[in-house]
Design a protein around this motif. Sequence first.
Motif, PDB file in Angstrom:
ATOM      1  N   SER A 195      30.457 -18.105  31.425  1.00 41.31           N
ATOM      2  CA  SER A 195      31.901 -18.331  31.480  1.00 41.31           C
ATOM      3  C   SER A 195      32.276 -18.746  32.897  1.00 41.31           C
ATOM      4  O   SER A 195      31.427 -18.892  33.764  1.00 41.31           O
ATOM      5  CB  SER A 195      32.649 -17.058  31.074  1.00 41.31           C
ATOM      6  OG  SER A 195      32.291 -15.982  31.934  1.00 41.31           O
ATOM      7  N   THR A 196      33.576 -18.942  33.136  1.00 41.71           N
ATOM      8  CA  THR A 196      34.026 -19.403  34.452  1.00 41.71           C
ATOM      9  C   THR A 196      33.735 -18.390  35.557  1.00 41.71           C
ATOM     10  O   THR A 196      33.571 -18.769  36.721  1.00 41.71           O
ATOM     11  CB  THR A 196      35.536 -19.686  34.419  1.00 41.71           C
ATOM     12  OG1 THR A 196      36.212 -18.552  33.867  1.00 41.71           O
ATOM     13  CG2 THR A 196      35.837 -20.910  33.574  1.00 41.71           C
ATOM     14  N   GLY A 223      34.058 -20.423  26.271  1.00 47.32           N
ATOM     15  CA  GLY A 223      35.413 -20.468  26.782  1.00 47.32           C
ATOM     16  C   GLY A 223      35.744 -21.778  27.486  1.00 47.32           C
ATOM     17  O   GLY A 223      35.331 -22.869  27.082  1.00 47.32           O
ATOM     18  N   SER A 270      26.015 -15.500  27.908  1.00 50.41           N
ATOM     19  CA  SER A 270      27.191 -16.369  27.825  1.00 50.41           C
ATOM     20  C   SER A 270      27.638 -16.759  29.231  1.00 50.41           C
ATOM     21  O   SER A 270      27.899 -15.885  30.077  1.00 50.41           O
ATOM     22  CB  SER A 270      28.337 -15.657  27.092  1.00 50.41           C
ATOM     23  OG  SER A 270      27.938 -15.327  25.776  1.00 50.41           O
ATOM     24  N   LYS A 305      27.230 -21.936  27.359  1.00 47.65           N
ATOM     25  CA  LYS A 305      28.547 -21.893  27.980  1.00 47.65           C
ATOM     26  C   LYS A 305      29.573 -21.485  26.924  1.00 47.65           C
ATOM     27  O   LYS A 305      29.463 -21.859  25.758  1.00 47.65           O
ATOM     28  CB  LYS A 305      28.918 -23.255  28.572  1.00 47.65           C
ATOM     29  CG  LYS A 305      28.074 -23.677  29.771  1.00 47.65           C
ATOM     30  CD  LYS A 305      28.537 -25.020  30.312  1.00 47.65           C
ATOM     31  CE  LYS A 305      27.816 -25.375  31.609  1.00 47.65           C
ATOM     32  NZ  LYS A 305      26.406 -25.667  31.413  1.00 47.65           N
ATOM     33  N   GLU A 310      34.702 -22.923  30.303  1.00 51.39           N
ATOM     34  CA  GLU A 310      33.497 -23.580  30.813  1.00 51.39           C
ATOM     35  C   GLU A 310      32.883 -24.479  29.737  1.00 51.39           C
ATOM     36  O   GLU A 310      32.471 -25.609  30.019  1.00 51.39           O
ATOM     37  CB  GLU A 310      32.480 -22.517  31.246  1.00 51.39           C
ATOM     38  CG  GLU A 310      31.233 -23.061  31.913  1.00 51.39           C
ATOM     39  CD  GLU A 310      31.448 -23.448  33.357  1.00 51.39           C
ATOM     40  OE1 GLU A 310      30.541 -24.064  33.925  1.00 51.39           O
ATOM     41  OE2 GLU A 310      32.519 -23.149  33.899  1.00 51.39           O
ATOM     42  N   ARG A 311      32.813 -23.988  28.518  1.00 54.09           N
ATOM     43  CA  ARG A 311      32.276 -24.768  27.406  1.00 54.09           C
ATOM     44  C   ARG A 311      33.152 -25.979  27.100  1.00 54.09           C
ATOM     45  O   ARG A 311      32.659 -27.078  26.851  1.00 54.09           O
ATOM     46  CB  ARG A 311      32.157 -23.870  26.167  1.00 54.09           C
ATOM     47  CG  ARG A 311      31.562 -24.553  24.947  1.00 54.09           C
ATOM     48  CD  ARG A 311      30.117 -24.874  25.172  1.00 54.09           C
ATOM     49  NE  ARG A 311      29.528 -25.597  24.060  1.00 54.09           N
ATOM     50  CZ  ARG A 311      28.318 -26.112  24.082  1.00 54.09           C
ATOM     51  NH1 ARG A 311      27.559 -26.003  25.151  1.00 54.09           N
ATOM     52  NH2 ARG A 311      27.845 -26.760  23.053  1.00 54.09           N
TER      53      ARG A 311
END
Length: 253
Positions: A33-34, A212, A31, A210, A214-215
């Motif tokens: 994420s940022t 959260g 996953s 991606k 970011e997605r």
Amino acid sequence: MLIRLLLLLIALAAPLRAEEVVLGLSQDQVSISTNFDGSEIIIYGAIKRETPIPLDQPLQVIVTIAGPQEPITVRRKDRVLGIWVNAAAMDVSAAPSFYAIATSAPWGDVINEADDLRHNVSIPRRIRSIGAWSQVANPQEFIDALVRIRMKNGLYVLAEGAVDLRESTLFNTAIQMPANLTEGEYATRVFLTRGGKVVSKYETSIDVRKVGLERWLYNLSRQQPLVYGLLSLAIAIAAGWGASAAFRLMRSG
């Protein structure tokens, strides 16, 4: 009845696979994420046998992880009148966004040229450049440059001897995946070889997505580019104003 008999004869005629891979992964999903800064994938497995271990040639293991294939333009810079400019370019049809190879021995000992070509195992074999000779005089120079640059950036990896093989039965290795991964399915392959020839192959995949914020930002940039652009501009203005206000406060204090 005749069809069943034919299928039975075909099954009996097919050669038995003397050695097969039983594989496990520390994770089959990554996953992004940022705060994602890369991920380590541990690959471990065992070798299932129908016959005793051959003693004439040692077994070797090759593990590969390949990111999604993507086109890319490779440019060469030349110095003209003291200035570096783009002189020639070659369009690569497809190259893996990430590609890592780990082996149980030096490359020359684990696979021969013929099987490398057949299974597209080595890094150059994974790069396709259709019509390259019509674009530049020496396309191999551009492919070598692409491999060199991506190896320097950690996107292409050849780790010889990184697979720990014990008693020709158990093996494990760890492959580091960098922070700048492309979304998609990462094809994972394990090859068993003897005398440079592939005797068995196992394939699976790792899903990289991606999540959260970011997605959300990624989807926004693709589905509503105007809104994404305005949001980026607003954030930049707010950050600039905040920095200016903080600087004024520091000066007045």
